[in-house]
Design an enzyme around this catalytic site. Structure first.
Site, PDB file in Angstrom:
ATOM      1  N   THR A  37     -83.904  94.896  13.983  1.00 45.72           N
ATOM      2  CA  THR A  37     -84.026  93.715  13.845  1.00 45.72           C
ATOM      3  C   THR A  37     -84.933  92.505  13.357  1.00 45.72           C
ATOM      4  OG1 THR A  37     -82.325  92.955  15.910  1.00 45.72           O
ATOM      5  CG2 THR A  37     -84.227  91.251  14.704  1.00 45.72           C
TER       6      THR A  37
ATOM      7  N   TYR B 241     -75.150  79.773  31.780  1.00 41.43           N
ATOM      8  CA  TYR B 241     -75.073  79.677  33.653  1.00 41.43           C
ATOM      9  C   TYR B 241     -76.807  79.912  33.721  1.00 41.43           C
ATOM     10  CZ  TYR B 241     -70.112  80.863  33.189  1.00 41.43           C
ATOM     11  OH  TYR B 241     -68.822  80.967  33.333  1.00 41.43           O
TER      12      TYR B 241
ATOM     13  N   CYS C 259     -84.057  92.203  23.279  1.00 43.14           N
ATOM     14  CA  CYS C 259     -83.742  91.467  22.216  1.00 43.14           C
ATOM     15  C   CYS C 259     -84.025  89.753  22.692  1.00 43.14           C
ATOM     16  CB  CYS C 259     -82.211  91.087  21.847  1.00 43.14           C
ATOM     17  SG  CYS C 259     -81.086  92.823  21.067  1.00 43.14           S
TER      18      CYS C 259
ATOM     19  N   LYS D  99     -87.976  89.699  22.499  1.00 45.86           N
ATOM     20  CA  LYS D  99     -89.255  89.996  21.265  1.00 45.86           C
ATOM     21  C   LYS D  99     -88.947  89.049  20.221  1.00 45.86           C
ATOM     22  CE  LYS D  99     -86.963  93.580  19.917  1.00 45.86           C
ATOM     23  NZ  LYS D  99     -86.995  93.160  18.011  1.00 45.86           N
TER      24      LYS D  99
END
Length: 453
Positions: free
Chosen positions: A121, A257, A266, A269
């Site tokens: 990523t 929820y 993930c 960051k």
């Protein structure tokens, strides 16, 4: 095809094993000697359902191998995947030092034309930087080699990563050349026989899509957590609200929820990295800042609820924690809400009895002093954790915590107080069994506070 995957972390190892499953010859390059030794012995260094069996099968068949040498990994590779870490820097930006170091080494080692794919990523423009670094190193060697760089972001959920890779919702291919897209389409074709889910786009759009997807999901979670805070003050049950809005097809039922905050490798960051990218462009990311702030606040919610329930007297209390990993199905503790709660409880003098099916070893490594002193006890039995506790706190909703024998637990606890950090229990049923129940954004059942004694 002959493939090379650089980095045997979460994304890299799943990628390597799943491509090997489809008959490709994969060399995975890993520089950490301890991790490499475990991998070559057929032992997965991370917990992910189905991964270790796949690893062992393809090590045995020869479809998958591991090496510490980049030169060995790329020698015959048609496609090279970069899957190294991009941790948050001090300013929140993605640290690209590992990615760019790989690019430099590729330029110094490659002997033939190939496609290099960013699986990590990374911010918009990283593929261009990788190509420039490779080209510069190739030019310094006097080598005229065509190396095309593409973006193929991953969308793997920890706990179901193998399934996600084998049956993807979508495959994003960010390519500057039609022939690169055609090659990658062919590589992914076995995963998409029953449905066409390949989305072709520009490289920069693919890079940005990964960040935008995670930021949007984090926003949905944080919005519901904020609504839960308001529900608690208005005596409204957030679970009723969730069902009410989730029936709207425009909203849907996923990621709405309320709970005690998100964690993992993930969402935190990537939200920070997107905020930093916006700052560098002179753009104010107000929504993203609010998402990050709400999540940080949400992780303190359970401790504040405990402190309020016990009227501030926590010293010497015994609290059972069910679930330590940031989500079910993984041993990952990165940014886990449990750690924020655990830090606060230990600092307040609470004795903690923690329980998790797979994450206890990681917690033990983080808290050796508390473990040694006996202030922290860890195990895999939810019943042992609850024994003698003044309060039971559900943090991570593992399946084995969903329908335990609450009558047994009620009889073993010193005080029948349950804090449901994921709203998975039926509050009325627990109250009928004699529990004092506290959820997230739900009406409290039972007596509001314990005595200070």
């Amino acid at each position: 095809m002959r493939l090379c995957v650089i980095g045997a972390g979460y994304v890299g190892l799943v990628t390597a094993c799943c491509f090997a499953e489809m008959g490709n010859r994969v060399v995975c390059v890993e520089r950490d000697p301890l991790r490499l030794a475990r991998l070559t012995a057929g032992e997965a260094p991370i917990y992910e359902p189905g991964l270790e069996a796949m690893l062992r099968a393809h090590l045995g068949s020869g479809q998958l191998s591991f090496s510490a040498q980049l030169e060995e990994g790329v020698r015959h590779a048609e496609v090279i995947f970069i899957a190294v870490g991009t941790p948050s820097g001090e300013d929140g930006s993605a640290d690209l030092s590992h990615v760019l170091a790989v690019a430099d080494e590729l330029g110094a080692r490659l002997q033939h034309s190939c496609v290099v794919v960013n699986k990590s990523t990374v911010p918009v423009g990283t593929a261009e930087r990788v190509r420039q670094r490779i080209d510069k190193a190739l030019a310094a060697r006097g080598r005229n080699i065509s190396v095309r760089v593409a973006s193929n972001p991953e969308f793997l959920k920890e706990g179901s990563a193998v399934e996600d890779f084998m049956r993807p919702d979508r495959v994003l291919l960010g390519c500057a050349e039609a022939e690169t897209a055609q090659l990658l389409r062919r590589l992914y074709a076995p995963f998409l026989r029953n449905h066409e889910r390949v989305l072709d786009m520009g490289v920069r759009a693919a890079e940005f899509s990964k960040y935008a997807a995670n930021a949007f999901l984090a926003t949905k979670i944080s919005f519901m957590n904020e609504m839960a805070g308001l529900c608690a003050r208005l005596e409204v049950d957030i679970e009723d609200v969730r069902r009410g809005i989730g029936s709207d097809k425009r909203i849907g039922t996923h990621f709405i929820y309320a709970g005690c905050g998100y964690g993992g490798s993930c969402f935190p960051k990537d939200v920070r990295a997107l905020i930093r990218s916006a700052e560098l462009e002179g753009f104010e990311p107000g929504i993203l800042r609010a998402v990050e702030a709400r999540n940080a606040l949400q992780k303190t919610l359970l401790f504040q609820a405990l402190r309020e329930h016990f009227a501030g007297y926590l010293q010497g209390r015994v609290v059972a924690l069910w679930g330590l990993a940031f989500k079910p199905g993984t041993d990952d503790l990165r940014e886990a809400p449990s750690l924020v709660l655990l830090d606060a409880l230990l600092a307040a003098g609470v004795r903690v009895q923690g329980c998790d099916p797979v994450a206890c070893a990681g917690v033990a490594a983080r808290y050796p002093e508390a473990l040694g002193s006996g202030q922290l006890q860890l195990g895999e039995s939810p019943y042992a954790a609850a024994e003698g506790a003044d309060a039971l706190v559900l943090v991570t909703e593992w399946k084995q915590f969903r329908q335990p024998d609450f009558q047994r637990i009620r009889g073993s606890m010193r005080m029948p107080v349950l804090f449901d950090g994921r709203n998975i229990y039926n509050a009325q049923e627990l109250a009928a069994l004699g529990f004092i129940y506290r959820g997230v954004g739900r009406p409290a059942l039972g007596h509001c506070k314990a005595s200070a004694a």
